[in-house]
Design an enzyme around this catalytic site. Structure first.
Site: not given
Length: 184
Positions: A44-46, A48, A143
């Site tokens: 999970l992206d930074r 998000s 993403r």
């Protein structure tokens, strides 16, 4: 029994346990979870927030994170602007990205959800409305949700993963986690 941890990853936290090789240490999973032997099942992206699953079982980790199992992942997405019905239909059919067409997605407008405040807050513009969507995808490109909303002309302002399969964030505050029982 496999261990499975449901973690509500806050904004600006890396989905890994270490941040080696940097001068300024950033928040990682080790700032929140001190359970030996568990690893993230997916990323999970930074920038998000939301549900991140961690497990000590390689087979379960593959079932959760591998696109071949097509496990549904649902996101609450705040986008810039007010998407037309045709835009929602386009998201449902699949969107052309630089790396190819996405699979069809679940897409619907929703009322603003009762979420925790984000730190730092989302930057709003008085002259541009924003809308909340619920998107459900069955693949996990880098993403992907952000790229999908941008491709249809509505950049993502805030992204919260709410569920993966049957597991949800319900009742888990940001930075908190809960262990659940899983039979393998």
């Amino acid at each position: 029994m496999a261990r499975l941890i449901l973690f509500n990853k806050p904004y600006d936290v890396l989905s890994q346990f270490t941040d080696r090789g940097t001068d300024s240490p950033r928040a990682t999973l080790s700032d929140f979870i001190r359970v030996p032997g568990v690893y993230p099942a997916g990323r999970l992206d930074r920038d998000s927030e939301g549900l991140l699953l961690l497990t000590d079982n390689g087979r379960l980790q593959a079932q959760i994170s591998s696109p071949k199992f097509k496990m549904p992942k649902s996101y609450l997405v705040q986008v810039e602007g007010d998407p037309a019905d045709e835009t929602i239909t386009a998201l449902r059919r699949g969107v052309e990205l630089k790396d190819g067409m996405t699979l069809p997605a679940g897409a619907e407008r929703i009322e603003p959800p009762a979420l925790w405040p984000r730190n730092p807050p989302v930057r709003f513009r008085k002259s541009v409305p924003d809308t909340w969507l619920k998107l459900t995808i069955r693949e996990g490109r880098n993403r992907q949700v952000r790229r999908m909303t941008a491709a249809v002309g509505h950049p993502t302002l805030r992204l919260v993963r709410w569920s993966i399969g049957d597991w949800t964030l319900d009742g888990i505050a940001p930075g908190e986690w809960r262990e659940v029982e899983v039979r393998n």
